[in-house]
Write a protein that holds these residues in place. Structure first.
Motif, PDB file in Angstrom:
ATOM      1  N   SER A 259      47.751   5.121  48.449  1.00 57.24           N
ATOM      2  CA  SER A 259      48.634   5.999  49.452  1.00 57.24           C
ATOM      3  C   SER A 259      50.136   5.516  49.826  1.00 57.24           C
ATOM      4  N   GLY A 260      51.372   5.974  50.417  1.00 53.25           N
ATOM      5  CA  GLY A 260      52.890   5.174  50.353  1.00 53.25           C
ATOM      6  C   GLY A 260      52.274   3.578  51.348  1.00 53.25           C
TER       7      GLY A 260
ATOM      8  N   ASN B  58      59.917   4.658  53.817  1.00 52.52           N
ATOM      9  CA  ASN B  58      59.428   6.237  53.379  1.00 52.52           C
ATOM     10  C   ASN B  58      57.976   6.686  54.648  1.00 52.52           C
ATOM     11  N   LEU B  59      57.842   5.728  55.338  1.00 54.03           N
ATOM     12  CA  LEU B  59      56.211   6.329  55.662  1.00 54.03           C
ATOM     13  C   LEU B  59      56.230   6.970  57.312  1.00 54.03           C
TER      14      LEU B  59
ATOM     15  N   ALA C 292      54.684   3.322  60.412  1.00 50.96           N
ATOM     16  CA  ALA C 292      55.432   2.506  60.051  1.00 50.96           C
ATOM     17  C   ALA C 292      55.141   1.850  61.212  1.00 50.96           C
ATOM     18  N   ILE C 293      54.763   2.079  61.959  1.00 50.98           N
ATOM     19  CA  ILE C 293      54.895   0.408  63.388  1.00 50.98           C
ATOM     20  C   ILE C 293      53.360  -0.039  62.876  1.00 50.98           C
ATOM     21  N   ASP C 294      52.806   0.369  62.043  1.00 48.52           N
ATOM     22  CA  ASP C 294      51.735  -0.554  61.215  1.00 48.52           C
ATOM     23  C   ASP C 294      52.433  -1.359  61.034  1.00 48.52           C
ATOM     24  N   ILE C 295      53.436  -0.713  59.855  1.00 45.64           N
ATOM     25  CA  ILE C 295      54.096  -1.754  58.805  1.00 45.64           C
ATOM     26  C   ILE C 295      54.620  -2.960  59.854  1.00 45.64           C
ATOM     27  N   LEU C 296      55.198  -2.241  60.207  1.00 45.24           N
ATOM     28  CA  LEU C 296      56.318  -3.368  61.430  1.00 45.24           C
ATOM     29  C   LEU C 296      55.676  -4.264  62.085  1.00 45.24           C
ATOM     30  N   GLY C 297      54.104  -4.115  62.399  1.00 44.76           N
ATOM     31  CA  GLY C 297      53.531  -5.285  62.956  1.00 44.76           C
ATOM     32  C   GLY C 297      53.048  -6.318  61.874  1.00 44.76           C
ATOM     33  N   LEU C 298      52.704  -5.728  60.958  1.00 48.68           N
ATOM     34  CA  LEU C 298      52.133  -6.601  59.507  1.00 48.68           C
ATOM     35  C   LEU C 298      53.356  -7.469  59.196  1.00 48.68           C
ATOM     36  N   PHE C 299      54.755  -7.405  59.638  1.00 46.03           N
ATOM     37  CA  PHE C 299      55.926  -7.794  59.761  1.00 46.03           C
ATOM     38  C   PHE C 299      55.899  -9.231  60.710  1.00 46.03           C
ATOM     39  N   GLU C 300      55.514  -8.796  61.806  1.00 52.31           N
ATOM     40  CA  GLU C 300      55.364  -9.193  62.993  1.00 52.31           C
ATOM     41  C   GLU C 300      54.615 -10.448  63.365  1.00 52.31           C
ATOM     42  N   ASP C 301      53.273  -9.518  62.326  1.00 46.68           N
ATOM     43  CA  ASP C 301      51.899 -11.427  62.047  1.00 46.68           C
ATOM     44  C   ASP C 301      52.909 -12.459  61.408  1.00 46.68           C
ATOM     45  N   ILE C 302      53.403 -11.682  60.301  1.00 43.13           N
ATOM     46  CA  ILE C 302      53.948 -13.310  59.307  1.00 43.13           C
ATOM     47  C   ILE C 302      54.887 -13.735  59.709  1.00 43.13           C
ATOM     48  N   ASN C 303      55.526 -13.391  60.783  1.00 46.48           N
ATOM     49  CA  ASN C 303      56.890 -14.101  61.176  1.00 46.48           C
ATOM     50  C   ASN C 303      56.391 -14.964  62.922  1.00 46.48           C
ATOM     51  N   ALA C 304      55.121 -14.696  63.091  1.00 44.40           N
ATOM     52  CA  ALA C 304      54.242 -15.766  64.172  1.00 44.40           C
ATOM     53  C   ALA C 304      53.684 -16.725  63.457  1.00 44.40           C
ATOM     54  N   THR C 305      53.639 -16.352  61.829  1.00 45.23           N
ATOM     55  CA  THR C 305      52.921 -17.709  61.478  1.00 45.23           C
ATOM     56  C   THR C 305      54.215 -18.817  60.698  1.00 45.23           C
TER      57      THR C 305
END
Lengths: 268, 295
Positions: free
Chosen positions: A169-170, A197-198, A203-216
């Motif tokens: 899926s997208g 495209n989401l 979109a919020i889930d994906i943003l959360g992923l980027f925030e997790d990455i930023n947290a490291t």
């Protein structure tokens, strides 16, 4: 014949002070500085007009602005898909705009890039799409397998490595693209409308992923024109307006009455 | 380095399997070109073998006059036997020559219908292979002056004709090689450009993650090399099958008479053709991708 990551090939190296083996204050310097950057595609209508901007290490910065304001151009200049007409872009102290063509691949190995259209090879498996970022470094297969597994685990796609990317899926495809961006543990992640495209929840889930990455500790530049994302996350927001970057207070979206300019002068 | 090569080989294999129709077509085209070259080489190899065989035939046929006296013939035989370099002297009468020729396949009936007189008696002289051409010419010259001798055949003219034929064959094979090289460059170059267009998304991703142009190109070069090698290998296999069919139809008697059995390309030649195919395939892919892969 050297391997693909052989330092003898003259790759991208952060700039050091003359005479010093390493810069003692390197860790405290901004990771990214735009100095008077100009870029135009048509004569007389520049996209960026003397843009100045400083990004510190570990920051999460939203780039926003209307279509054609230069968000994507800014990111393309960073990963050297485009070159500046004038000015400097210092990434880890090195002027990206002045890099030789041979050094560009080595610059890109220090960046992770995520796009709205995912840019995956649909006929490859999820594993292959992520592993390619490590294969270009010439890492041993065993290490690649283990690190790709970790990256897929981080984006919630553990045990999906054998699936063909084209059938996902997208949202899942964007997770694969994020896994590819982070698997090489780059210093900076560039996301160009990654949620475009989401649907809103994804979109919020994906943003959360980027925030997790930023947290490291990874610096993230997130280009979007989705105001809802800016509203729900109190992050630094840079608005591209008439070819210049304007900082907006954290948690305040552009256009609010409370908007106030942000002094983005370069450190002396 | 090993992992890099392995990864490249894996990517090349993946690319070839996913575009197998395109690659199969290319290999077939190359095989046709290499069959032409291989066939020319095969002809040259066999003509060379015949030339080599007859150049060292060490044989002289002394044709006797019809009115040659038995005493003269005996004296000639004795003299020849004592000549340095001569290993064997054998008298063949008209009747024996008639009988020998009548056993040759194909034209046996026509030859059998001829009278005995049509086949002159001769003395067949075997000479050591190390006897020089100059010595042979001297022997021929002396024999020709004897009253009982009608003609002397040393087969030098045949050898010279064969040598000219071989030289022509080598020149033709050289020209064919140039045509084949040009076709390999064109076919593999076009295939690689097409493959690159079809795999544009892959190339874009590779550049995005920091692949150098050589990393992007390496699987394509490997694919070009494999195509060239496979084209040559398929051509050799086809040629060998054709050779087996042809050999089964060549008259055994004719082979014996010529003194040379039909031979296939030596293994060094076959391996060399495959190596040349691989090398040309790599070169063609490199030339085809030269301006297409930039960072």
């Amino acid at each position: 014949m050297h391997g693909p990551d052989d330092p003898k090939e003259g790759g991208f190296q952060p700039q050091l002070r003359p005479g010093a083996r390493f810069a003692r204050d390197a860790a405290s310097r901004p990771i990214l500085m735009f100095e008077d950057v100009y870029k135009s595609y048509k004569p007389g209508s520049p996209v960026l007009r003397g843009m100045n901007l400083v990004i510190e290490r570990g920051e999460f910065v939203f780039f926003t602005g209307p279509s054609g304001s230069g968000k994507s151009t800014l990111l393309r200049l960073l990963y050297r898909s485009e070159t500046v007409d004038d000015g400097r872009i210092l990434f880890m102290g090195r002027d990206v705009a002045r890099l030789s063509q041979d050094s560009v691949p080595y610059l890109r190995r220090n960046l992770g890039v995520v796009f709205q259209d995912f840019k995956l090879v649909s006929s490859w498996t999820v594993f292959e799409n992520v592993a390619i970022a490590l294969e270009v470094l010439g890492l041993p297969q065993r290490l690649i397998t283990s690190r790709v597994g970790e990256a897929l685990d981080r984006v919630g796609l553990a045990r999906r490595g054998g699936d063909c990317a084209g059938v996902l899926s997208g949202g899942e495809q964007q997770r694969v693209a994020i896994a590819r961006a982070i698997v090489g543990e780059p210093a900076l992640i560039l996301a160009d409308e990654p949620t475009g495209n989401l649907d809103p929840q994804l979109a919020i889930d994906i943003l959360g992923l980027f925030e997790d990455i930023n947290a490291t500790g990874t610096t993230v530049l997130f280009a979007t024109h989705d105001r809802s994302l800016l509203e729900i996350r109190p992050r630094r927001v840079v608005v591209l307006d008439e070819g210049k970057a304007v900082d907006v207070r954290a948690g305040v979206t552009p256009g609010d009455d409370g908007f106030s300019g942000y002094d983005n002068a370069l450190p002396v | 380095m090993f992992d890099f090569s392995q990864a490249t080989a894996r990517r090349a294999k993946r690319g070839m399997l996913r575009e197998w129709r395109l690659h199969a077509l290319s290999v077939f085209s190359l095989a046709v070109a290499f069959v032409c070259l291989g066939a020319a080489l095969l002809v040259v190899v066999n003509l060379s073998a015949i030339e080599e065989r007859w150049a060292h035939a060490g044989r002289v046929s002394v044709y006797l006059r019809d009115d040659a006296k038995v005493a003269d013939v005996d004296a000639l035989k004795t003299a020849l036997t004592k000549t340095p370099g001569v290993t064997q002297v054998r008298y063949v009468s008209s009747a024996q020559a008639h009988s020998d020729f009548s056993q040759i396949g194909g034209a046996a009936d026509a030859l059998a219908a001829l009278p005995h007189e049509a086949f002159p008696a001769s003395i067949e002289v075997d000479i050591r292979p190390d006897v020089s051409t100059a010595d042979l010419t001297t022997i021929k010259s002396k024999l020709s002056q004897l009253p009982s001798v009608d003609d002397v055949e040393t087969y030098e003219a045949w050898t010279e004709r064969l040598a000219r034929l071989v030289r022509g064959g080598v020149a033709a094979a050289g020209l064919l090689a140039l045509v084949v090289f040009a076709s390999v460059l064109a076919v593999v170059g076009s295939t690689m450009r097409l493959a690159l267009q079809r795999r544009r998304a892959e190339v874009e991703v590779l550049k995005l993650v920091g692949a150098t142009p050589s990393f992007v190109k390496s699987p394509f070069l490997m694919e070009g090399s494999a195509q060239g090698a496979m084209g040559a290998a398929v051509a050799i296999a086809l040629l060998f099958a054709l050779f087996l069919i042809m050999r089964s139809r060549v008259d055994l008697e004719l082979s014996r008479m010529i003194g040379v059995e039909p031979a296939f390309l030596p293994w060094q030649g076959a391996v060399g053709m495959i190596a040349v195919g691989a090398l040309l395939g790599t070169l063609a892919a490199a030339l085809g991708l030269r301006k297409l892969v930039t960072v």
